[in-house]
Design a protein around this motif. Structure first.
Motif, PDB file in Angstrom:
ATOM      1  N   MET A  30       0.857  -1.206   0.000  1.00  0.00           N
ATOM      2  CA  MET A  30       0.000   0.000   0.000  1.00  0.00           C
ATOM      3  C   MET A  30       0.881   1.239   0.000  1.00  0.00           C
ATOM      4  O   MET A  30       1.776   1.373   0.825  1.00  0.00           O
ATOM      5  N   THR A  31       0.659   2.125  -0.924  1.00  0.00           N
ATOM      6  CA  THR A  31       1.420   3.377  -0.932  1.00  0.00           C
ATOM      7  C   THR A  31       0.887   4.293   0.168  1.00  0.00           C
ATOM      8  O   THR A  31      -0.267   4.209   0.559  1.00  0.00           O
ATOM      9  N   THR A  32       1.759   5.130   0.660  1.00  0.00           N
ATOM     10  CA  THR A  32       1.354   6.089   1.677  1.00  0.00           C
ATOM     11  C   THR A  32       1.359   7.479   1.071  1.00  0.00           C
ATOM     12  O   THR A  32       2.378   7.934   0.559  1.00  0.00           O
ATOM     13  N   LEU A  33       0.203   8.104   1.114  1.00  0.00           N
ATOM     14  CA  LEU A  33       0.084   9.449   0.537  1.00  0.00           C
ATOM     15  C   LEU A  33       0.466  10.526   1.541  1.00  0.00           C
ATOM     16  O   LEU A  33       0.663  11.667   1.160  1.00  0.00           O
ATOM     17  N   PHE A  34       0.521  10.163   2.804  1.00  0.00           N
ATOM     18  CA  PHE A  34       0.477  11.187   3.839  1.00  0.00           C
ATOM     19  C   PHE A  34       1.785  11.311   4.588  1.00  0.00           C
ATOM     20  O   PHE A  34       2.464  10.322   4.840  1.00  0.00           O
ATOM     21  N   LYS A  35       2.096  12.526   4.940  1.00  0.00           N
ATOM     22  CA  LYS A  35       3.287  12.800   5.731  1.00  0.00           C
ATOM     23  C   LYS A  35       2.963  12.602   7.214  1.00  0.00           C
ATOM     24  O   LYS A  35       1.811  12.668   7.622  1.00  0.00           O
ATOM     25  N   ALA A  36       4.000  12.392   8.014  1.00  0.00           N
ATOM     26  CA  ALA A  36       3.804  12.355   9.467  1.00  0.00           C
ATOM     27  C   ALA A  36       3.340  13.740   9.916  1.00  0.00           C
ATOM     28  O   ALA A  36       3.770  14.758   9.350  1.00  0.00           O
ATOM     29  N   PRO A  37       2.461  13.789  10.920  1.00  0.00           N
ATOM     30  CA  PRO A  37       1.958  15.103  11.363  1.00  0.00           C
ATOM     31  C   PRO A  37       3.099  16.047  11.743  1.00  0.00           C
ATOM     32  O   PRO A  37       4.048  15.642  12.410  1.00  0.00           O
ATOM     33  N   ALA A  38       2.983  17.290  11.282  1.00  0.00           N
ATOM     34  CA  ALA A  38       3.993  18.301  11.607  1.00  0.00           C
ATOM     35  C   ALA A  38       3.992  18.534  13.110  1.00  0.00           C
ATOM     36  O   ALA A  38       2.934  18.656  13.728  1.00  0.00           O
ATOM     37  N   LYS A  39       5.173  18.591  13.699  1.00  0.00           N
ATOM     38  CA  LYS A  39       5.269  18.887  15.137  1.00  0.00           C
ATOM     39  C   LYS A  39       5.062  20.390  15.366  1.00  0.00           C
ATOM     40  O   LYS A  39       4.638  20.822  16.428  1.00  0.00           O
ATOM     41  N   ASP A  40       5.411  21.169  14.351  1.00  0.00           N
ATOM     42  CA  ASP A  40       5.295  22.619  14.443  1.00  0.00           C
ATOM     43  C   ASP A  40       3.839  23.021  14.188  1.00  0.00           C
ATOM     44  O   ASP A  40       3.249  22.675  13.166  1.00  0.00           O
ATOM     45  N   LYS A  41       3.260  23.764  15.153  1.00  0.00           N
ATOM     46  CA  LYS A  41       1.838  24.123  15.075  1.00  0.00           C
ATOM     47  C   LYS A  41       1.518  24.941  13.825  1.00  0.00           C
ATOM     48  O   LYS A  41       0.500  24.719  13.162  1.00  0.00           O
ATOM     49  N   ALA A  42       2.412  25.874  13.485  1.00  0.00           N
ATOM     50  CA  ALA A  42       2.172  26.721  12.300  1.00  0.00           C
ATOM     51  C   ALA A  42       2.165  25.880  11.028  1.00  0.00           C
ATOM     52  O   ALA A  42       1.326  26.082  10.141  1.00  0.00           O
ATOM     53  N   ALA A  43       3.082  24.918  10.942  1.00  0.00           N
ATOM     54  CA  ALA A  43       3.133  24.053   9.754  1.00  0.00           C
ATOM     55  C   ALA A  43       1.885  23.190   9.669  1.00  0.00           C
ATOM     56  O   ALA A  43       1.298  23.008   8.596  1.00  0.00           O
ATOM     57  N   LEU A  44       1.449  22.660  10.819  1.00  0.00           N
ATOM     58  CA  LEU A  44       0.250  21.809  10.860  1.00  0.00           C
ATOM     59  C   LEU A  44      -0.990  22.588  10.428  1.00  0.00           C
ATOM     60  O   LEU A  44      -1.838  22.084   9.694  1.00  0.00           O
ATOM     61  N   GLU A  45      -1.074  23.842  10.871  1.00  0.00           N
ATOM     62  CA  GLU A  45      -2.295  24.627  10.672  1.00  0.00           C
ATOM     63  C   GLU A  45      -2.302  25.458   9.390  1.00  0.00           C
ATOM     64  O   GLU A  45      -3.363  25.748   8.841  1.00  0.00           O
ATOM     65  N   GLU A  46      -1.118  25.886   8.957  1.00  0.00           N
ATOM     66  CA  GLU A  46      -1.071  26.809   7.820  1.00  0.00           C
ATOM     67  C   GLU A  46      -0.356  26.214   6.612  1.00  0.00           C
ATOM     68  O   GLU A  46      -0.314  26.824   5.547  1.00  0.00           O
ATOM     69  N   GLY A  47       0.244  25.027   6.780  1.00  0.00           N
ATOM     70  CA  GLY A  47       1.048  24.448   5.717  1.00  0.00           C
ATOM     71  C   GLY A  47       0.229  23.749   4.643  1.00  0.00           C
ATOM     72  O   GLY A  47      -0.974  23.549   4.790  1.00  0.00           O
ATOM     73  N   ALA A  48       0.908  23.381   3.565  1.00  0.00           N
ATOM     74  CA  ALA A  48       0.261  22.698   2.445  1.00  0.00           C
ATOM     75  C   ALA A  48       0.388  21.182   2.550  1.00  0.00           C
ATOM     76  O   ALA A  48      -0.204  20.458   1.749  1.00  0.00           O
ATOM     77  N   ALA A  49       1.149  20.701   3.551  1.00  0.00           N
ATOM     78  CA  ALA A  49       1.347  19.254   3.666  1.00  0.00           C
ATOM     79  C   ALA A  49       0.121  18.593   4.291  1.00  0.00           C
ATOM     80  O   ALA A  49      -0.325  18.991   5.371  1.00  0.00           O
ATOM     81  N   LEU A  50      -0.408  17.591   3.587  1.00  0.00           N
ATOM     82  CA  LEU A  50      -1.497  16.780   4.149  1.00  0.00           C
ATOM     83  C   LEU A  50      -0.868  15.768   5.097  1.00  0.00           C
ATOM     84  O   LEU A  50      -0.216  14.819   4.666  1.00  0.00           O
ATOM     85  N   SER A  51      -1.022  16.004   6.400  1.00  0.00           N
ATOM     86  CA  SER A  51      -0.402  15.139   7.415  1.00  0.00           C
ATOM     87  C   SER A  51      -1.432  14.848   8.501  1.00  0.00           C
ATOM     88  O   SER A  51      -1.395  15.411   9.592  1.00  0.00           O
ATOM     89  N   PRO A  52      -2.397  13.954   8.188  1.00  0.00           N
ATOM     90  CA  PRO A  52      -3.516  13.706   9.104  1.00  0.00           C
ATOM     91  C   PRO A  52      -3.021  13.211  10.459  1.00  0.00           C
ATOM     92  O   PRO A  52      -2.090  12.413  10.532  1.00  0.00           O
ATOM     93  N   ARG A  53      -3.688  13.669  11.507  1.00  0.00           N
ATOM     94  CA  ARG A  53      -3.362  13.226  12.867  1.00  0.00           C
ATOM     95  C   ARG A  53      -4.292  12.077  13.239  1.00  0.00           C
ATOM     96  O   ARG A  53      -5.277  12.265  13.930  1.00  0.00           O
ATOM     97  N   PHE A  54      -3.941  10.877  12.749  1.00  0.00           N
ATOM     98  CA  PHE A  54      -4.705   9.684  13.116  1.00  0.00           C
ATOM     99  C   PHE A  54      -4.566   9.455  14.627  1.00  0.00           C
ATOM    100  O   PHE A  54      -3.484   9.652  15.189  1.00  0.00           O
ATOM    101  N   ASP A  55      -5.653   9.061  15.279  1.00  0.00           N
ATOM    102  CA  ASP A  55      -5.620   8.882  16.737  1.00  0.00           C
ATOM    103  C   ASP A  55      -4.994   7.543  17.119  1.00  0.00           C
ATOM    104  O   ASP A  55      -4.432   6.837  16.271  1.00  0.00           O
TER     105      ASP A  55
END
Lengths: 149, 149
Positions: free
Chosen positions: B1-26
Motif C-alpha cells: 500500500m502506498t502512503t500518501l500522507f506525511k507524518a503530522p507536523a510537530k510545528d503548530k504553524a506548519a500543521l495549521e497553515e502548511g500545504a502538507a497533508l499530514s492527518p493526525r490519526f488517533d
C-alpha cells in the motif's frame, strides 16, 4: 448536577427510533459534536461534549464543549467573543454524535486561526501529489485575541 | 500500500497553515469524518477513516470509511446502492477531522434506517423534559435492503 439523560437503550429500535435522549458517551465520557451555521449549513468545527457540556448547552442555549487538550469545560467564544447561540440540537441514529445548528457572535469566526470555519483547507491532487490549499481568509487576528497563547 | 500522507507536523504553524497533508490519526489509527451533501450542505453522517480509507477515497473519488463496529474497511453504499461520490475533501486546522462534500447515489439516503441523514431527530424541551423528535421520513425500507441484518 442534575442528569437530563437516560442510560443508552440496549434495544436497537429504542435507541434509533425512540424519543428518549440517551447519549452514548464513549469511554472518555464524550460524544462528538458537529457544528454548522444555522443560516447556510456551513460546517464550522468538530468538537466533543461530556454530559455537563451537553446539559449546559441545552439549558442555556449557548454552546459548551469539553476541551480534550485543556481537559476542562469550554464555553466556546468566552475569550474571543465568538459565542455560539444554539438554534437546534440533533442526534444521530445511534446517539453517539450530536449536530448543533448555531449563530456565531462577535467576528462570526469559529476557528482559533481567525477563520470562519476550521475546515479552511481543501485537498488538491496534481500529478499524483496531494496537498492542502487554503481558500479562506482570517476574520480576526488571533495574536491580538488570544493573548495567553 | 502506498502512503500518501506525511507524518503530522510537530510545528503548530506548519500543521495549521502548511500545504502538507499530514492527518493526525488517533491511537486507533482513525480521523473523524463529517459528511455533507454538496448541493445544500445538509449534514448526512459522521464516520471514521483510517489511512487506507482516506487513500482510497482520494484515489477513487468514492467515499470509503473504517467501520469500528465491523472492524473492517467500508465502501459506503456497497450494499444499499447509496454510494457517495466525493466532490471535495477538506481538513480542519489541526488535521484530525476531515469534511467530505458528496453526492449520494441510489435512493439519496445515507442512514441505515433509510433516512437521508443520520441526524433525523431534534432535541425538544417541554416543561423541563427533554426528548427526541423524529422529523424525517425513510426513503427506502431497510428491511428489504439489508437482508443480513
Amino acid at each position: 448536577m442534575t442528569t437530563l439523560f437516560k442510560a443508552p437503550a440496549k434495544d436497537k429500535a429504542a435507541l434509533e427510533e425512540g424519543a428518549a435522549l440517551s447519549p452514548r458517551f464513549d469511554g472518555s465520557g464524550l460524544v462528538t459534536a458537529v457544528v454548522a451555521d444555522s443560516h447556510d449549513n456551513e460546517i464550522l468545527m468538530l468538537a466533543h461534549m461530556n454530559e455537563e457540556a451537553l446539559r449546559l448547552t441545552i439549558e442555556t442555549g449557548i454552546a459548551h464543549y469539553w476541551s480534550r487538550s485543556r481537559n476542562s469545560l469550554w464555553k466556546k467564544g468566552e475569550t474571543s467573543g465568538n459565542l455560539q447561540m444554539v438554534d437546534e440540537i440533533r442526534f444521530d441514529c445511534d446517539q453517539d454524535a450530536v449536530l448543533l445548528k448555531v449563530r456565531v457572535g462577535g467576528a462570526d469566526a469559529t476557528c482559533h486561526t481567525g477563520r470562519r470555519s476550521c475546515f479552511y483547507r481543501k485537498v488538491v491532487t496534481d500529478g499524483g501529489q496531494t496537498r492542502l490549499e487554503i481558500d479562506a481568509e482570517p476574520r480576526f487576528d488571533p495574536t491580538t485575541v488570544y493573548t495567553d497563547h
